[in-house]
Motif scaffolding. Structure first.
Motif, PDB file in Angstrom:
ATOM      1  N   PHE A 246       0.834  -1.194   0.000  1.00  0.00           N
ATOM      2  CA  PHE A 246       0.000   0.000   0.000  1.00  0.00           C
ATOM      3  C   PHE A 246       0.873   1.251   0.000  1.00  0.00           C
ATOM      4  CE2 PHE A 246      -2.567  -3.195   2.300  1.00  0.00           C
ATOM      5  CZ  PHE A 246      -3.731  -3.167   1.558  1.00  0.00           C
ATOM      6  N   TRP A 247       0.776   2.038  -1.063  1.00  0.00           N
ATOM      7  CA  TRP A 247       1.482   3.314  -1.100  1.00  0.00           C
ATOM      8  C   TRP A 247       0.688   4.332  -0.295  1.00  0.00           C
ATOM      9  CZ3 TRP A 247       6.304   3.458  -2.485  1.00  0.00           C
ATOM     10  CH2 TRP A 247       6.787   2.564  -3.436  1.00  0.00           C
ATOM     11  N   PHE A 248       1.379   5.091   0.555  1.00  0.00           N
ATOM     12  CA  PHE A 248       0.736   6.118   1.367  1.00  0.00           C
ATOM     13  C   PHE A 248       0.780   7.425   0.579  1.00  0.00           C
ATOM     14  CE2 PHE A 248      -0.657   6.355   5.867  1.00  0.00           C
ATOM     15  CZ  PHE A 248      -1.130   7.650   5.853  1.00  0.00           C
ATOM     16  N   LEU A 249      -0.384   7.823   0.039  1.00  0.00           N
ATOM     17  CA  LEU A 249      -0.483   8.942  -0.882  1.00  0.00           C
ATOM     18  C   LEU A 249      -1.041  10.184  -0.198  1.00  0.00           C
ATOM     19  CD1 LEU A 249      -2.204   6.943  -3.764  1.00  0.00           C
ATOM     20  CD2 LEU A 249       0.259   7.340  -3.479  1.00  0.00           C
ATOM     21  N   ALA A 250      -0.668  11.350  -0.705  1.00  0.00           N
ATOM     22  CA  ALA A 250      -1.179  12.616  -0.173  1.00  0.00           C
ATOM     23  C   ALA A 250      -1.516  13.567  -1.311  1.00  0.00           C
ATOM     24  CB  ALA A 250      -0.152  13.268   0.755  1.00  0.00           C
ATOM     25  N   ASN A 251      -2.544  14.388  -1.081  1.00  0.00           N
ATOM     26  CA  ASN A 251      -2.865  15.453  -2.023  1.00  0.00           C
ATOM     27  C   ASN A 251      -1.740  16.488  -1.988  1.00  0.00           C
ATOM     28  OD1 ASN A 251      -4.152  18.442  -2.140  1.00  0.00           O
ATOM     29  ND2 ASN A 251      -5.173  17.106  -3.610  1.00  0.00           N
ATOM     30  N   LYS A 252      -1.236  16.847  -3.133  1.00  0.00           N
ATOM     31  CA  LYS A 252      -0.054  17.706  -3.196  1.00  0.00           C
ATOM     32  C   LYS A 252      -0.313  19.100  -2.624  1.00  0.00           C
ATOM     33  CE  LYS A 252       3.633  19.180  -6.312  1.00  0.00           C
ATOM     34  NZ  LYS A 252       4.175  19.115  -7.693  1.00  0.00           N
ATOM     35  N   LYS A 253      -1.436  19.716  -2.981  1.00  0.00           N
ATOM     36  CA  LYS A 253      -1.719  21.074  -2.501  1.00  0.00           C
ATOM     37  C   LYS A 253      -1.876  21.092  -0.986  1.00  0.00           C
ATOM     38  CE  LYS A 253      -3.816  23.010  -6.677  1.00  0.00           C
ATOM     39  NZ  LYS A 253      -5.055  23.597  -7.278  1.00  0.00           N
ATOM     40  N   ALA A 254      -2.617  20.096  -0.459  1.00  0.00           N
ATOM     41  CA  ALA A 254      -2.823  20.034   0.988  1.00  0.00           C
ATOM     42  C   ALA A 254      -1.493  19.824   1.712  1.00  0.00           C
ATOM     43  CB  ALA A 254      -3.800  18.912   1.324  1.00  0.00           C
ATOM     44  N   TRP A 255      -0.643  18.991   1.131  1.00  0.00           N
ATOM     45  CA  TRP A 255       0.659  18.705   1.736  1.00  0.00           C
ATOM     46  C   TRP A 255       1.526  19.958   1.758  1.00  0.00           C
ATOM     47  CZ3 TRP A 255       2.695  15.238   4.766  1.00  0.00           C
ATOM     48  CH2 TRP A 255       4.087  15.082   4.861  1.00  0.00           C
ATOM     49  N   GLU A 256       1.526  20.676   0.661  1.00  0.00           N
ATOM     50  CA  GLU A 256       2.387  21.859   0.572  1.00  0.00           C
ATOM     51  C   GLU A 256       1.870  23.024   1.409  1.00  0.00           C
ATOM     52  OE1 GLU A 256       2.770  22.482  -3.631  1.00  0.00           O
ATOM     53  OE2 GLU A 256       4.360  20.969  -3.821  1.00  0.00           O
ATOM     54  N   LYS A 257       0.598  22.978   1.818  1.00  0.00           N
ATOM     55  CA  LYS A 257       0.052  24.011   2.703  1.00  0.00           C
ATOM     56  C   LYS A 257       0.565  23.857   4.135  1.00  0.00           C
ATOM     57  CE  LYS A 257      -4.279  25.089   0.314  1.00  0.00           C
ATOM     58  NZ  LYS A 257      -5.767  24.997   0.395  1.00  0.00           N
ATOM     59  N   LEU A 258       1.002  22.640   4.467  1.00  0.00           N
ATOM     60  CA  LEU A 258       1.527  22.414   5.818  1.00  0.00           C
ATOM     61  C   LEU A 258       2.908  23.056   5.928  1.00  0.00           C
ATOM     62  CD1 LEU A 258       0.654  18.604   6.283  1.00  0.00           C
ATOM     63  CD2 LEU A 258      -0.625  20.570   7.168  1.00  0.00           C
ATOM     64  N   PRO A 259       3.218  23.682   7.055  1.00  0.00           N
ATOM     65  CA  PRO A 259       4.561  24.234   7.249  1.00  0.00           C
ATOM     66  C   PRO A 259       5.607  23.112   7.195  1.00  0.00           C
ATOM     67  CG  PRO A 259       3.039  25.046   8.929  1.00  0.00           C
ATOM     68  CD  PRO A 259       2.329  23.947   8.205  1.00  0.00           C
ATOM     69  N   PRO A 260       6.831  23.432   6.780  1.00  0.00           N
ATOM     70  CA  PRO A 260       7.879  22.408   6.658  1.00  0.00           C
ATOM     71  C   PRO A 260       8.083  21.587   7.927  1.00  0.00           C
ATOM     72  CG  PRO A 260       8.589  24.429   5.612  1.00  0.00           C
ATOM     73  CD  PRO A 260       7.290  24.748   6.302  1.00  0.00           C
ATOM     74  N   ASP A 261       8.026  22.219   9.101  1.00  0.00           N
ATOM     75  CA  ASP A 261       8.245  21.459  10.332  1.00  0.00           C
ATOM     76  C   ASP A 261       7.118  20.468  10.580  1.00  0.00           C
ATOM     77  OD1 ASP A 261       6.487  23.697  10.835  1.00  0.00           O
ATOM     78  OD2 ASP A 261       6.748  23.364  12.995  1.00  0.00           O
ATOM     79  N   VAL A 262       5.891  20.847  10.212  1.00  0.00           N
ATOM     80  CA  VAL A 262       4.752  19.941  10.371  1.00  0.00           C
ATOM     81  C   VAL A 262       4.849  18.794   9.374  1.00  0.00           C
ATOM     82  CG1 VAL A 262       2.235  19.734  10.167  1.00  0.00           C
ATOM     83  CG2 VAL A 262       3.241  21.709  11.335  1.00  0.00           C
ATOM     84  N   ARG A 263       5.219  19.105   8.138  1.00  0.00           N
ATOM     85  CA  ARG A 263       5.393  18.042   7.137  1.00  0.00           C
ATOM     86  C   ARG A 263       6.420  17.021   7.604  1.00  0.00           C
ATOM     87  NH1 ARG A 263       5.301  22.243   2.954  1.00  0.00           N
ATOM     88  NH2 ARG A 263       7.546  22.008   2.686  1.00  0.00           N
ATOM     89  N   ALA A 264       7.490  17.478   8.176  1.00  0.00           N
ATOM     90  CA  ALA A 264       8.544  16.573   8.643  1.00  0.00           C
ATOM     91  C   ALA A 264       8.031  15.655   9.747  1.00  0.00           C
ATOM     92  CB  ALA A 264       9.741  17.374   9.145  1.00  0.00           C
ATOM     93  N   ILE A 265       7.255  16.192  10.663  1.00  0.00           N
ATOM     94  CA  ILE A 265       6.706  15.383  11.760  1.00  0.00           C
ATOM     95  C   ILE A 265       5.719  14.359  11.231  1.00  0.00           C
ATOM     96  CG2 ILE A 265       5.215  15.463  13.806  1.00  0.00           C
ATOM     97  CD1 ILE A 265       6.483  18.247  14.381  1.00  0.00           C
TER      98      ILE A 265
END
Length: 340
Positions: A246-265
């Protein structure tokens, strides 16, 4: 924690019971989160995927100090696989775990991990998927404007069951009537092996086996158990003929809206949960084999070289090499072994 058969009420599409709408949240309090993210999958609450996802959601909420509320929608509550994939692409759902063989409807390269008898064991799978082959597939997924996490989660190796005889080598599949999902890769492979594949909807498989419309079927061990195929199938041959994850997929726009520190966590905890889920599935498979054997199912080891040779002779590998392309096939063979 230990995942056992008792935890596993049903598996994936095998679920015949519609659960009420339910989202598991990582937040313990009602305080409004800064980011509320929906994660959908098609497996039941009791499956290792959702047990680890719940832990993951709690960990993400804790490390972000409640800024992120990851809500989990299991059991296909937000729609079929294809429907939910469309929602992830449009932004209606932020995260989704999907089989590479189904994702191939959008990203053809994703099904390369399901090539027949490419992997000898889990060591070979994880070496390839955590290495060059996985990187190649992720790159192709990203071209479809999706974000994909680094670690793929486990769906499992598929095994062949039969009501009449053990399947030890390729000759045993001659004219063998076997149920397969509606998929060109499955049909192509079993035809090349000399079998008579028949596409049947999952909900009709038990009856088809019971009435001998087909002689056998193929699925991961968890589905053999939860669908109670052992009641209408005497033999289970450990062929490991296909693996999928199972590939864990994310919507690109929603992902990029998250701050870098949140994305990393978020990425850190998703990938860590995926690694734990892999171990859970491996442990569960061993438990299920013992349980099914205690109920009278007869297990046997198959001879993979026999099947590979038959597929090679029938032109299966050459056909799919042409479909995937020279570059992708070369990466597959560097990650596994020479096939075509």
């Amino acid at each position: 924690m230990t995942i056992t058969r008792r935890n596993l009420l049903t598996y994936g599409a095998a679920s015949a019971v519609a659960l009420p709408a339910l989202a598991m949240s990582g937040r313990a309090h009602a305080q409004k989160a800064q980011y509320t993210l929906k994660y959908a999958n098609n497996l039941p609450l009791s499956h290792p995927m959702n047990i680890r996802a719940k832990e993951m959601a709690v960990a993400i909420a804790a490390e972000t100090n409640g800024r992120v509320d990851l809500q989990i929608f299991p059991s296909g509550q937000l729609g079929s696989d294809t429907d939910t994939l469309a929602q992830v692409r449009s932004g209606g759902v932020e995260f989704f775990t999907l089989s590479g063989l189904i994702l191939a409807t959008l990203v053809p390269a994703a099904s390369i991990t399901g090539i027949g008898f490419a992997f000898d064991d889990y060591d070979a799978v994880w070496k390839a998927l955590d290495g060059e082959l996985g990187a190649h597939v992720r790159k192709e997924i990203e071209k479809a404007n999706l974000v994909v996490m680094e670690k793929i989660w486990d769906n499992g190796f598929r095994q062949i069951t039969s009501s009449s005889k053990p399947i030890v080598n390729a000759d045993d599949l001659k004219a063998f009537k076997i149920r397969v999902p509606v998929s060109p890769l499955w049909t192509s492979m079993f035809k090349a092996l000399g079998a008579a594949p028949t596409s049947i909807n999952f909900g009709e498989v038990y009856t088809a086996l019971q009435t001998k419309v087909v002689d056998g079927q193929e699925n991961p061990m968890a589905i053999v158990s939860t669908a109670k195929f052992n009641e209408v199938q005497k033999f289970c041959s450990l062929t490991n003929h296909m693996w999928d994850g199972f590939w864990f997929l994310a919507n690109k726009k929603a992902w990029e809206k998250l701050p870098p520190d949140v994305r990393a966590i978020v990425a850190k905890h998703i990938n860590a949960a995926g690694m734990k889920q892999r171990a859970d599935v491996a442990e569960l498979n061993a438990t299920l084999q013992k349980e099914l054997a205690s109920k009278g199912m007869v297990f046997n080891e198959a001879k993979p070289d026999s099947f590979r040779a038959r597929l090679r002779e029938a032109g299966f590998y050459s056909e799919w090499k042409a479909k995937f392309g020279e570059e992708a096939w070369a990466i597959l063979e560097r990650s596994t072994k020479k096939m075509a």
